[in-house]
Design a protein around this motif. Structure first.
Motif, PDB file in Angstrom:
ATOM      1  N   VAL A  66       0.963  -1.136   0.025  1.00  0.00           N
ATOM      2  CA  VAL A  66      -0.149   0.081   0.053  1.00  0.00           C
ATOM      3  C   VAL A  66       1.028   1.193  -0.093  1.00  0.00           C
ATOM      4  O   VAL A  66       2.098   1.060   0.050  1.00  0.00           O
ATOM      5  CB  VAL A  66      -0.949  -0.047   1.386  1.00  0.00           C
ATOM      6  N   SER A  67       0.405   2.453  -0.299  1.00  0.00           N
ATOM      7  CA  SER A  67       1.053   3.598  -0.359  1.00  0.00           C
ATOM      8  C   SER A  67       1.272   4.065   1.041  1.00  0.00           C
ATOM      9  O   SER A  67       0.793   3.640   1.960  1.00  0.00           O
ATOM     10  CB  SER A  67       0.278   4.654  -0.913  1.00  0.00           C
ATOM     11  N   GLU A  68       2.391   4.910   1.171  1.00  0.00           N
ATOM     12  CA  GLU A  68       2.855   5.413   2.371  1.00  0.00           C
ATOM     13  C   GLU A  68       1.830   6.040   3.174  1.00  0.00           C
ATOM     14  O   GLU A  68       1.537   6.160   4.299  1.00  0.00           O
ATOM     15  CB  GLU A  68       4.183   6.367   2.246  1.00  0.00           C
ATOM     16  N   ARG A  69       0.918   6.952   2.599  1.00  0.00           N
ATOM     17  CA  ARG A  69      -0.146   7.427   3.158  1.00  0.00           C
ATOM     18  C   ARG A  69      -1.013   6.676   3.803  1.00  0.00           C
ATOM     19  O   ARG A  69      -1.567   6.950   4.755  1.00  0.00           O
ATOM     20  CB  ARG A  69      -0.820   8.503   1.923  1.00  0.00           C
ATOM     21  N   VAL A  70      -1.303   5.429   2.964  1.00  0.00           N
ATOM     22  CA  VAL A  70      -2.396   4.755   3.577  1.00  0.00           C
ATOM     23  C   VAL A  70      -1.816   3.887   4.677  1.00  0.00           C
ATOM     24  O   VAL A  70      -2.782   3.642   5.510  1.00  0.00           O
ATOM     25  CB  VAL A  70      -2.851   3.509   2.388  1.00  0.00           C
ATOM     26  N   GLN A  71      -0.410   3.674   4.708  1.00  0.00           N
ATOM     27  CA  GLN A  71       0.290   2.998   5.574  1.00  0.00           C
ATOM     28  C   GLN A  71       0.142   4.045   6.980  1.00  0.00           C
ATOM     29  O   GLN A  71      -0.003   3.457   8.197  1.00  0.00           O
ATOM     30  CB  GLN A  71       1.595   2.752   5.330  1.00  0.00           C
ATOM     31  N   SER A  72       0.093   5.114   6.794  1.00  0.00           N
ATOM     32  CA  SER A  72      -0.012   5.950   7.774  1.00  0.00           C
ATOM     33  C   SER A  72      -0.982   6.155   8.883  1.00  0.00           C
ATOM     34  O   SER A  72      -1.349   6.520   9.922  1.00  0.00           O
ATOM     35  CB  SER A  72       0.407   7.366   7.422  1.00  0.00           C
ATOM     36  N   TRP A  73      -2.387   5.462   8.345  1.00  0.00           N
ATOM     37  CA  TRP A  73      -3.653   5.471   8.841  1.00  0.00           C
ATOM     38  C   TRP A  73      -3.582   4.252   9.915  1.00  0.00           C
ATOM     39  O   TRP A  73      -4.681   4.115  10.822  1.00  0.00           O
ATOM     40  CB  TRP A  73      -4.720   5.498   7.848  1.00  0.00           C
ATOM     41  N   GLY A  74      -2.902   3.454   9.832  1.00  0.00           N
ATOM     42  CA  GLY A  74      -2.707   2.291  10.735  1.00  0.00           C
ATOM     43  C   GLY A  74      -3.003   0.800   9.844  1.00  0.00           C
ATOM     44  O   GLY A  74      -3.013   0.948   8.751  1.00  0.00           O
TER      45      GLY A  74
END
Length: 347
Positions: free
Chosen positions: A305-313
Motif C-alpha cells: 500500500v502507499s505510504e499515506r495509507v500505511q500512516s492510517w494504521g
C-alpha cells in the motif's frame, strides 16, 4: 448490425453519460463502461496502452450502466464494466450481461475471495468501511461494528443513507456473521444512536464531525486520502485533520472490506483486448498505480500500500467471501426499511 457511432453518442447524451472517447470497434481498441470517474482510472489506462498498444475508450456514468448494457443487448459496444461495489458487480451478473473471465493470469493474481466463484466478476482493489473518529472528543483507539449500537454513542454517530451500496455492503456482512434477527436488533440500535437523519456522502460525515455535529462516522478509507490531498478544496484538509481512522474489529474477525472490480460483458466486441485489460489491471504494475493514485488497498498479494495509507494504521481485512456478502444484500436492504433507518433516531 451494431449501433452506429451517431446512435451511440445520441443515446449517451440522452442518458446523461459522459464519454472521454467515443466507443469504437477495432482490433486495437477496448470499450469501457465505468462507474469510476475517468480521471481516477486514466493513469491505469495510459499505462495499459503504453504496454499493449491497445487504445481505451471510456463511457462514464454514476448509475444505470448495467441496465444500459442489458438494453443494448447484442449490439452493446461495451467490452467491460468497471464498478465500485460488490453489489454492482453481483448485480451485473444477475442482469445476465456478463461472461466468465477465463484467464490463468487472473486466477494467479487475484485470491479466490476477491473473484466470483463462476468467474463473472474480478475484484481489483479493496477499500475498508471504517470509523472516522473525532480527535478531540473520542479517546478510545479501538472499536467494533457491534459497538455502534451501544447507547454510549447516542446522538454521536453520523452516516450516509442506509440504502447506499456502501452501507448495504456493511449490513450484509453483519447478516452473514450474525444472522438477520440479530442484525435487525443491532441496526435499530445504530439508528437510535444517530445524531441526525442519514444524509450526504462519506466526506460530508467527516465535515459534520469537524463542525461538532457528531463524534464518529462510517466511511471508506480512501476518502481520507482524497481529503488530505484536495488542493482545489483546501477546507477538506481541515476536515481530515479533525479525525483519525479506527479499523473496526481489528482484534477479532477484521474490518469489512468492499471491492472495486470489473466484469467482461456477455457480447464484448473486443473480447481478446478486454481480457488483456483485465489481466493488466490485476498485475503488480497496475495494482501499484491503484495504490498510489487512489489510496486503495491492492488485492494482488505482495503489492504494498502507499505510504499515506500505511500512516492510517494497519488493516486486518475480514476474510468473509465477497460472494457471501452479495447473497445477503437483499436482506440488508429489507432490514434498513424495516427499522426505518433513514428516518433517523426513534423518539
Amino acid at each position: 448490425m451494431r449501433y452506429t457511432m451517431r446512435a451511440i453518442l445520441s443515446a449517451a447524451t440522452l442518458a446523461g453519460i459522459a464519454s472521454t472517447s467515443a466507443p469504437a470497434f477495432a482490433a486495437d481498441e477496448v470499450n469501457i463502461y465505468s462507474y469510476r470517474q475517468p480521471f481516477l482510472i486514466q493513469p491505469l489506462l495510459d499505462a495499459f496502452t503504453a504496454e499493449t498498444g491497445v487504445k481505451t475508450n471510456v463511457v462514464f456514468a454514476s448509475k444505470g450502466l448495467g441496465e444500459r448494457i442489458a438494453a443494448e443487448g447484442e449490439n452493446s459496444p461495451a467490452d467491460v464494466l468497471l464498478t465500485v461495489d460488490i453489489g454492482r458487480l453481483d448485480g451485473a451478473k444477475q442482469l445476465g450481461v456478463t461472461q466468465p473471465v477465463n484467464s490463468d493470469v487472473v486466477t494467479e493474481n487475484i485470491p479466490s475471495q476477491f473473484r466470483d466463484p463462476e468467474g463473472h466478476w474480478v475484484g481489483l482493489t479493496n477499500r475498508a468501511r471504517v470509523i472516522y473518529a473525532s480527535r478531540d472528543r473520542v479517546d478510545q483507539d479501538s472499536i467494533t461494528y457491534e459497538e455502534l449500537s451501544d447507547p454510549k454513542w447516542k446522538g454521536r454517530l453520523c452516516t450516509r443513507s442506509g440504502q447506499h451500496v456502501y452501507t448495504i455492503g456493511l449490513i450484509a456482512s453483519m447478516v452473514a456473521h450474525h444472522g438477520a434477527e440479530e442484525t435487525e436488533e443491532w441496526l435499530a440500535g445504530v439508528r437510535d444512536n444517530l445524531a441526525r437523519k442519514p444524509a450526504g456522502n462519506d466526506r460530508a460525515q467527516v465535515k459534520a464531525i469537524y463542525a461538532g455535529e457528531c463524534d464518529i462516522s462510517l466511511g471508506n478509507t480512501y476518502y481520507m486520502g482524497k481529503m488530505e490531498t484536495n488542493d482545489k478544496e483546501p477546507e477538506q484538509k481541515e476536515w481530515a485533520k479533525s479525525v483519525r481512522i479506527l479499523f473496526p474489529n481489528s482484534d477479532d474477525r477484521g474490518s469489512h472490506v468492499n471491492l472495486a472490480g470489473i466484469v467482461l460483458t456477455k457480447h464484448a466486441p473486443n473480447k481478446d483486448n478486454a481480457v488483456k485489460l483485465i489481466e493488466f489491471l490485476t498485475s503488480a504494475k497496475a495494482q501499484e498505480i491503484y495504490a498510489e493514485t487512489n489510496f486503495e488497498y491492492p488485492v494482488t498479494p505482495g503489492v504494498a500500500v502507499s505510504e499515506r495509507v500505511q500512516s492510517w494504521g494497519e488493516l486486518k481485512p475480514d476474510s468473509l467471501s465477497l460472494s457471501d456478502i452479495a447473497e445477503n444484500r437483499k436482506t440488508a436492504s429489507e432490514l434498513v426499511d424495516k427499522v426505518g433507518f433513514d428516518d433517523g433516531p426513534a423518539s
